[in-house]
Design a protein around this motif. Sequence first.
Motif, PDB file in Angstrom:
ATOM      1  N   GLN A 149       1.346  -0.970   0.166  1.00 25.79           N
ATOM      2  CA  GLN A 149      -0.068  -0.239   0.216  1.00 25.79           C
ATOM      3  C   GLN A 149       0.890   1.479   0.291  1.00 25.79           C
ATOM      4  O   GLN A 149       1.136   2.487  -0.832  1.00 25.79           O
ATOM      5  CB  GLN A 149      -1.018  -0.362   1.034  1.00 25.79           C
ATOM      6  CG  GLN A 149      -1.889   1.326   1.275  1.00 25.79           C
ATOM      7  CD  GLN A 149      -2.524   1.920   2.963  1.00 25.79           C
ATOM      8  OE1 GLN A 149      -2.479   0.490   3.479  1.00 25.79           O
ATOM      9  NE2 GLN A 149      -2.477   2.934   3.045  1.00 25.79           N
ATOM     10  N   THR A 178       3.891   1.109  -2.933  1.00 24.18           N
ATOM     11  CA  THR A 178       3.087   0.988  -4.464  1.00 24.18           C
ATOM     12  C   THR A 178       4.525   1.664  -5.150  1.00 24.18           C
ATOM     13  O   THR A 178       4.848   2.636  -5.785  1.00 24.18           O
ATOM     14  CB  THR A 178       1.932   1.467  -4.752  1.00 24.18           C
ATOM     15  OG1 THR A 178       1.700   1.946  -5.668  1.00 24.18           O
ATOM     16  CG2 THR A 178       2.056   2.410  -4.059  1.00 24.18           C
ATOM     17  N   SER A 190      -4.843  -2.559  -6.864  1.00 26.10           N
ATOM     18  CA  SER A 190      -4.595  -1.295  -7.291  1.00 26.10           C
ATOM     19  C   SER A 190      -5.191  -0.626  -8.651  1.00 26.10           C
ATOM     20  O   SER A 190      -5.085  -2.038  -9.345  1.00 26.10           O
ATOM     21  CB  SER A 190      -3.311  -0.613  -7.129  1.00 26.10           C
ATOM     22  OG  SER A 190      -2.572  -1.337  -7.941  1.00 26.10           O
ATOM     23  N   SER A 191      -5.648   0.612  -9.259  1.00 27.03           N
ATOM     24  CA  SER A 191      -5.718   0.932 -10.364  1.00 27.03           C
ATOM     25  C   SER A 191      -5.046   2.648 -10.448  1.00 27.03           C
ATOM     26  O   SER A 191      -5.051   2.722  -9.256  1.00 27.03           O
ATOM     27  CB  SER A 191      -8.055   1.074 -10.343  1.00 27.03           C
ATOM     28  OG  SER A 191      -7.687   2.100  -9.739  1.00 27.03           O
ATOM     29  N   GLU A 192      -4.364   2.657 -11.430  1.00 25.51           N
ATOM     30  CA  GLU A 192      -4.054   4.016 -11.088  1.00 25.51           C
ATOM     31  C   GLU A 192      -3.835   5.024 -12.873  1.00 25.51           C
ATOM     32  O   GLU A 192      -4.028   4.063 -14.532  1.00 25.51           O
ATOM     33  CB  GLU A 192      -2.084   3.770 -11.498  1.00 25.51           C
ATOM     34  CG  GLU A 192      -1.027   4.893 -11.347  1.00 25.51           C
ATOM     35  CD  GLU A 192      -0.165   5.045 -10.725  1.00 25.51           C
ATOM     36  OE1 GLU A 192       0.740   5.976 -11.140  1.00 25.51           O
ATOM     37  OE2 GLU A 192       0.404   3.729 -10.872  1.00 25.51           O
ATOM     38  N   ARG A 217      -4.098   8.022  -8.187  1.00 26.38           N
ATOM     39  CA  ARG A 217      -4.105   5.855  -7.620  1.00 26.38           C
ATOM     40  C   ARG A 217      -4.979   5.456  -6.519  1.00 26.38           C
ATOM     41  O   ARG A 217      -5.043   6.215  -5.578  1.00 26.38           O
ATOM     42  CB  ARG A 217      -2.248   5.291  -7.460  1.00 26.38           C
ATOM     43  CG  ARG A 217      -2.559   4.220  -7.194  1.00 26.38           C
ATOM     44  CD  ARG A 217      -1.596   3.565  -7.308  1.00 26.38           C
ATOM     45  NE  ARG A 217      -0.212   4.849  -7.086  1.00 26.38           N
ATOM     46  CZ  ARG A 217       0.256   4.142  -5.097  1.00 26.38           C
ATOM     47  NH1 ARG A 217      -0.157   3.208  -4.250  1.00 26.38           N
ATOM     48  NH2 ARG A 217       0.617   5.424  -4.526  1.00 26.38           N
ATOM     49  N   SER A 276      -5.943   2.620  -4.350  1.00 29.00           N
ATOM     50  CA  SER A 276      -5.287   0.671  -3.688  1.00 29.00           C
ATOM     51  C   SER A 276      -6.380   0.379  -2.757  1.00 29.00           C
ATOM     52  O   SER A 276      -6.788   0.643  -1.236  1.00 29.00           O
ATOM     53  CB  SER A 276      -4.019   0.752  -2.950  1.00 29.00           C
ATOM     54  OG  SER A 276      -3.332   1.208  -4.052  1.00 29.00           O
ATOM     55  N   SER A 329       0.483  10.487  -0.576  1.00 35.44           N
ATOM     56  CA  SER A 329      -0.561   9.391  -0.880  1.00 35.44           C
ATOM     57  C   SER A 329      -1.616   9.526   1.079  1.00 35.44           C
ATOM     58  O   SER A 329      -0.686  10.097   1.955  1.00 35.44           O
ATOM     59  CB  SER A 329      -0.582   8.604  -0.720  1.00 35.44           C
ATOM     60  OG  SER A 329       0.308   7.862   0.511  1.00 35.44           O
TER      61      SER A 329
END
Length: 254
Positions: free
Chosen positions: A12, A15, A159-161, A175, A177, A209
């Motif tokens: 997390q 990443t 996760s998606s970015e 992003r 996650s 983040s």
Amino acid sequence: MVRDTARCMGWQRCTSARGLLCAGVIVLGLGLAGAAPPSEAALTAGVGADYFSGPDGQIVRDVLGYAGTSTARTDLTFAVARYDNSHLGPGTSVSAVGTLLLEPTVLLQLSGTRSVGSHDHRAWRLSMGPILGMGQGRWLALTLSRSEDNFGTGATGLSSELGVPISPRLAGSVRASFASVKEGGSSFLGAAGATWTPARRVQLFGEMSVGRDVIALPGGVPAGAGGVGPTSPQGGPEIVSGPSFLTGVRFVIR
């Protein structure tokens, strides 16, 4: 992004990592290593450094070297880093990332990291997923990851970015996650970052983040042992929340 630790499970906060290498590996896989003309094989190599600051006073610094090869359909990059973690002490990590062109706008990326700390800490992380080209330089990455260490802690994450070009030398990304911790509970993270290429052989990146980590240490691990932070009185999961910051630089030698 290598920082798989019992204090901060890594998938997390780091990443592709981002971690000591995860963010760098993604940059290398999509940027530096892929910068060669797609019609011919090429070799690339470079060095870099990263700085990470997270919740509960965690600070991680590293220096690294990498080498890779690129062809019309594949990229393969290896990296070795020497890091210093304020909670776990110094260590060494080895990472590899590969991408395979499946369709003109679809890449499959796989990566793995092995971390060996000087204070008996051992960790690994594996991830894979597609990278989809969306036109006008935009791309979407979906990643499934698994991480674990020798303290018995582990997590499976998704996760998606989304990456968007801002100018010829600047790109931004967002992003999200989510992970399930095998000892119970879930972790999540949201992040925004940017990559700047001020010169052909120099690349800078940064990411802010915020999120939550579920930390699950074995009940037999005493507070502060080996640099590991405190557990709950029952030896169960602890929750660490707050912002984190990652920045780094890459210099292309070849």
